[in-house]
Motif scaffolding. Sequence first.
Motif, short mmCIF file in Angstrom:
data_model
loop_
_atom_site.label_atom_id
_atom_site.label_comp_id
_atom_site.label_asym_id
_atom_site.label_seq_id
_atom_site.Cartn_x
_atom_site.Cartn_y
_atom_site.Cartn_z
N UNK A 122 -54.41 -0.96 16.78
CA UNK A 122 -54.76 -2.19 16.05
C UNK A 122 -56.22 -2.28 15.61
N UNK A 123 -57.10 -1.45 16.21
CA UNK A 123 -58.51 -1.43 15.80
C UNK A 123 -58.75 -0.54 14.59
N UNK A 124 -57.77 0.30 14.25
CA UNK A 124 -57.98 1.30 13.20
C UNK A 124 -58.34 2.67 13.74
N UNK A 125 -58.11 2.90 15.04
CA UNK A 125 -58.32 4.24 15.62
C UNK A 125 -57.13 5.11 15.24
N UNK A 126 -57.37 6.19 14.51
CA UNK A 126 -56.28 7.08 14.13
C UNK A 126 -56.04 8.07 15.27
#
Length: 257
Positions: free
Chosen positions: A244-248
Amino acid sequence: MNRALWLLSCCLAAAPMLAGSDAAVNAIGYDNVHIRVADPAKAVEWYVKNLGATTPAAGQVYFGKSLIAVVKTNNPLPSTGSVIDHIGLSYADIDSKVKETEAAGAKVISAPKDAPGIFRYAYIEDPWGVKIELVQDTEMLGFHHVHLSVTDPDATLAWFRENFGGEPAKLRGKLDGLRYGGIWLFAAKSKEQPAASADRAIMSFGLRVSNIQEATAALQGRGIKFPVLPRQLGNLWYAFSEDPNGVRVELLQRPPE
């Protein structure tokens, strides 16, 4: 999943995590990070010459069994300011290593200093914008950790534990993290929401799974995004998910060794 629901789910997940509940997917180990640079060949050469990596193939460097995949970008953006802020490499003498890398074109962000009760550390940035923490952890030399920058570190680590497993632990009894095959995952607090990692110098980090199709289905069942669904490349399978933070987060299914 919106942020309010995510935070609620993470809070609810924290208690089961401590009780040893089953994760959606139990990663069987750490695998890699992808870095994005303007000149992959030069970056590979730099990492081998100045950081002590090995390179079995073009676009790849290894620290032990930990892979750094080096991919080309025409729009390099530094990892600082991203949700994957930096990676950590451990050496027996970081004072010398800082001098070596600075002479080879690295930017010294902070000079070596001691973290009481933990170890000596420093920060550099490679010539392509990858932030690297050099640590003097004599118990674990080589590739050491991936460090996230997020607004809620506790909720983020709980989310990763709930969805990808990992071993909760405290570095030197002081710093909370998760361990995947011995490699640390840490999360530091950011006052503002950092940029997603997909377009930054450290694009992603990868975890190994035993069955990528089953792992993908289990995570999708929890509403987790998959920008890249499972694909086959030679004798391995890979996919990319996103927290949800945008960590791929790359998932990899490799053939048995």
